[in-house]
Structure formats: structure tokens, C-alpha cells
Design a protein around this motif. Sequence first.
Motif, PDB file in Angstrom:
ATOM      1  N   LEU A   1      -3.924  -3.758  -5.049  1.00  0.00           N
ATOM      2  CA  LEU A   1      -5.071  -3.343  -5.751  1.00  0.00           C
ATOM      3  C   LEU A   1      -6.104  -4.716  -6.004  1.00  0.00           C
ATOM      4  O   LEU A   1      -7.446  -4.338  -5.841  1.00  0.00           O
TER       5      LEU A   1
ATOM      6  N   PRO B   1     -17.017   2.801  -5.570  1.00  0.00           N
ATOM      7  CA  PRO B   1     -16.788   1.357  -5.209  1.00  0.00           C
ATOM      8  C   PRO B   1     -16.895   0.537  -6.123  1.00  0.00           C
ATOM      9  O   PRO B   1     -15.896  -0.337  -6.436  1.00  0.00           O
TER      10      PRO B   1
ATOM     11  N   VAL C   1      -7.699   7.598  -4.214  1.00  0.00           N
ATOM     12  CA  VAL C   1      -8.380   6.314  -4.167  1.00  0.00           C
ATOM     13  C   VAL C   1      -9.590   6.468  -3.153  1.00  0.00           C
ATOM     14  O   VAL C   1     -10.541   5.810  -3.367  1.00  0.00           O
ATOM     15  N   ARG C   2      -9.367   7.379  -2.229  1.00  0.00           N
ATOM     16  CA  ARG C   2     -10.570   7.531  -1.240  1.00  0.00           C
ATOM     17  C   ARG C   2     -11.790   7.978  -1.873  1.00  0.00           C
ATOM     18  O   ARG C   2     -12.992   7.696  -1.540  1.00  0.00           O
TER      19      ARG C   2
ATOM     20  N   TRP D   1      -9.469  -4.612  -3.714  1.00  0.00           N
ATOM     21  CA  TRP D   1     -10.562  -3.726  -4.159  1.00  0.00           C
ATOM     22  C   TRP D   1     -11.614  -4.580  -4.712  1.00  0.00           C
ATOM     23  O   TRP D   1     -12.511  -4.332  -4.523  1.00  0.00           O
TER      24      TRP D   1
ATOM     25  N   GLU E   1     -15.753   1.293  -9.455  1.00  0.00           N
ATOM     26  CA  GLU E   1     -14.793   1.591 -10.228  1.00  0.00           C
ATOM     27  C   GLU E   1     -13.472   0.851  -9.537  1.00  0.00           C
ATOM     28  O   GLU E   1     -12.513   0.448 -10.212  1.00  0.00           O
ATOM     29  N   ARG E   2     -13.474   1.001  -8.010  1.00  0.00           N
ATOM     30  CA  ARG E   2     -12.579   0.218  -7.614  1.00  0.00           C
ATOM     31  C   ARG E   2     -12.430  -1.303  -7.767  1.00  0.00           C
ATOM     32  O   ARG E   2     -11.468  -2.049  -7.931  1.00  0.00           O
TER      33      ARG E   2
ATOM     34  N   ARG F   1       1.015  -1.257  -0.190  1.00  0.00           N
ATOM     35  CA  ARG F   1      -0.033  -0.148  -0.054  1.00  0.00           C
ATOM     36  C   ARG F   1       0.830   1.194  -0.179  1.00  0.00           C
ATOM     37  O   ARG F   1       0.519   2.165  -0.596  1.00  0.00           O
TER      38      ARG F   1
ATOM     39  N   MET G   1     -12.547   7.441  -5.234  1.00  0.00           N
ATOM     40  CA  MET G   1     -13.170   6.548  -6.298  1.00  0.00           C
ATOM     41  C   MET G   1     -14.491   5.927  -5.717  1.00  0.00           C
ATOM     42  O   MET G   1     -14.449   5.522  -4.735  1.00  0.00           O
TER      43      MET G   1
ATOM     44  N   GLY H   1      -9.792  -3.857  -9.158  1.00  0.00           N
ATOM     45  CA  GLY H   1      -9.439  -5.079  -8.573  1.00  0.00           C
ATOM     46  C   GLY H   1      -9.563  -6.372  -9.204  1.00  0.00           C
ATOM     47  O   GLY H   1      -8.804  -7.264  -9.265  1.00  0.00           O
TER      48      GLY H   1
ATOM     49  N   THR I   1     -12.410   2.108 -17.040  1.00  0.00           N
ATOM     50  CA  THR I   1     -12.635   2.963 -15.982  1.00  0.00           C
ATOM     51  C   THR I   1     -12.964   4.417 -16.357  1.00  0.00           C
ATOM     52  O   THR I   1     -13.091   5.037 -15.503  1.00  0.00           O
TER      53      THR I   1
END
Length: 457
Positions: free
Chosen positions: A350, A399, A394-395, A353, A401-402, A112, A397, A406, A372
Motif C-alpha cells: 500500500l 488518488p 481500489v480502482r 500509493w 485517498e490512496r 498485491r 478510489m 500510502g 479517509t
Amino acid sequence: MAENGETRCKFWLPKKNRFCSNARIGNSVFCGNHSQRTDDQWIPCPIDPSHSVLQENLVGHVKRCPLLKQVEALSAQPFYQKGINAGEEDGEERDKQGSCCPDGIVTSEMKRNLLYSMSVSQFYELIRKIETAHGIICTDIEVSYNLPEACNMWIKKEIDRKLPFQEKHVLQQASIIGNLEEIGALKRYKNVKGCESDIEQEDESVAAVVEFGAGRGYLTQMLVDCYGIRMVYLVERKSYKLKADRSLRQKENLVLERLRIDIEDLNLNAVESLHGVSYVAVGKHLCGPATDLSLRCCLSRQDNGSSSTLRGLAIATCCHHLCQWKHYINKEYFTQMGFSKDEFLGMTWLTSWAVDADHGSNLPEITDLGSTGKREEEEEEEGENGWRRVEEIVRKMEPKERAVIGFKCKQIIDAGRMSWVKKQGLESKLVKYIPHSISPENTLLLAGIPSLPYPQV
């Protein structure tokens, strides 16, 4: 009672809402478990690094460590070969961007931090490379939810009531087996009825099953009950209660061996009772690098002569965030696509996610993993004097899309494994073997001998 309380440990246990009941040691107000000592006095046990010991007590502890006898017994086994399936840090010389951790295991926190230390432009470039690679190599993952008729006794709960039954696990196990049957790696016996042992031996092409990461062994139990497998090898490093072993051992003429060993250290060709035997290899949710270790164990050191013959393989992969560059089976695949070692490690992080949302939420099943979206405007906002942290991006984005990113990373990692298996001379493919609603970890790596005929039922 008061006097007795004065001799007890003064460490407060919040979950039990009381003080520890163990006796104090020496002049301390704590017991041996809770005595306040500095961290630098503790070192990992050389026999079992999962626990630590005081450095001053190391010599004595090594002589009486509870796992000492187990390690000594394992080391004496002919199939034990330390690190035989571990892989190597090769490919580093092709990684021009260096590495955050050239030696040892890279933790999730390190992965991370590696990702968050990127500039915004580097982060978006990685996402673009992921989307490009996925669009090229992950276009033919088919849906194959396959519940074979042979497994009806389990699916319809027509089994011994003493055996544990959870529908979601039974459906996963049955579909793994059904996909093996579909590629011709398994053949049903006509006279298999329930759990009886009276089986008409029409085909000796598959005599054994090797289950990696076997846990309690109920995937193998289903194979034995429904397909008449006569030899069973359960590979598992941990000890479990309520295992299938008790039920399996009651079956007449069944050879059962539980190999309590890390897959990393298992030389399968040295298991004497498996010499000259055709077998299928299975694994349900082999976490992270365990998939890579199992593939090496089955395929990278197959000899002619006395070694066994792999007829088919079905591994349900999972926990890609635990994957390691050292263990990964196909480093060349990633480097040829232009990914560095550090980018591989970032991709493994990733992958979390894909399944980090609540499974009961309204997040839809990701079936069409398209792009995306463009991010040129976002990148232009970065500017020379106003770097936006990747963590902030990231925060913000969505759900879905994440999740899409992933799943793409997971499928790219599995596609590399499939490519390596094909290089070993087997036909191989990836399928979605179970609906997302049952398990989001629904990718199955299948492989079989190209000339293997489909079974005649």
C-alpha cells in the motif's frame, strides 16, 4: 555481404529495427544469446543469482563466472560476515494468521495478490487498523527543512565545476546534514573554506562518516567539504561511474575506503581503521530493507573496547514497498499493535500509493493525514451472494485517498524503526526534511546520543 548475412543471428531487435548481428551457433538460426531454449533448462547462478545459466553448463560457468574473483576477494575481508544484519523470521509464532511466504523474499506481485485475495470486510478492517495506529503513534512528525550556513558553498554552486550539480539533490543533502548539526551530532570547523584542506581541528568528537547506500558518494563529499570530516567510508554493493572518490582522494590527509559490499553482510566493528573512532552514519534514500540493515549494522552489535562510537544517524527512508518481514527491525512493534505478518506485507504494498501518481500532477501535498472516511454503507453492499473484489474497490478510489493511506503506512513503518532506535539508548525522531515538491520521499530518521551537547560555532 549476402553470404555474411546468412551466417548472422535471425533474432529481430525491434528497438534497433534490425536483426541481431552476432554469429549463429551450430545448426541454430540464432546466436548463443537468443537461442530458443525452454525455461526449465536455466537456473540462477549460485555466485550471482541476478543472472541465469544453463544447467548443463553450470559446473564450467561457476569456475569462470565474472563475479567469482570479486566474491572470493570479498569473502576474505575481515568485515565480511554473511547475513550478519539480515534479521530472522522470528515473530512468526506470534502471527496466528500464518504467512503467504514463510521463507524467502516476498515480491510486490505476491504482496498485491495477498491484498486482493482479502474479502472486502477484511480489507476495510485493515484500513481501519492503519488509521487507528497512525492516529496514536504518528502525531509528532515535524517539518525540519534545514539548510545550514556551512553548506552554502554547495547551495550557491561555489564548487568545482567538474562536480555534478543538481539542485534538488543538493538541497536534500544539505538538509540531511543540517538536521544532524541541529541535534548536535556535527560541529562546524571555523576554517573550512571551499574545498581546501587547511582545517583547524578544534573538536575530534566526530572524525568519520559512514554513508550507507552511498552510490556515487556526493552526500559524503558535501560533509567533507563543509565540515572537515577526515575519515570516509562509502558502503555500496554496486559499481558506479562518475563517483566522488576521484575528488575526495585529492584531499590531503583524508582516509577514504569504499566498501563494495551488501549492507546485509557488513560487520562494521571489523573495519580495523574505524576502531575507536567516533562517526556519524548517513544514508540518502535507503531503499526498502536497506534502512533496517543499516540500523542493525550500526546499533545491534556495538561492543565496548575497540569498537567505534556512533555519534549521530540520519537516514532518509524510501521505497517502503520493498520492505520484508524478515529484515524489518521491529517486528514486535507491529505484532503488539495487532498486525499480522501478512498485514505488514500488505501495508508495504500500500505504501506505493503514496508516490504512484505523477509528481507533476495537481495532487496536493498530503499534510493532514486525517481519516479517509466511513465505509459502513460500502461494506453493507457486499452481501452474502455478491462479493465485490478488493481490486475493483481500489480502482475506484480517489488518488488523494490512496495517497493518504500510502503515506500513513510509510509513516507507521518508519515509526517502528524510530521506536527500535530509542530502545538502543539514542534519542530519535522523524522529520520531514525536504518539501514534498522536491521529493515525496521526504521522511528523515534522526538519532543522536542523549547527552551530546549542541555545537558551539
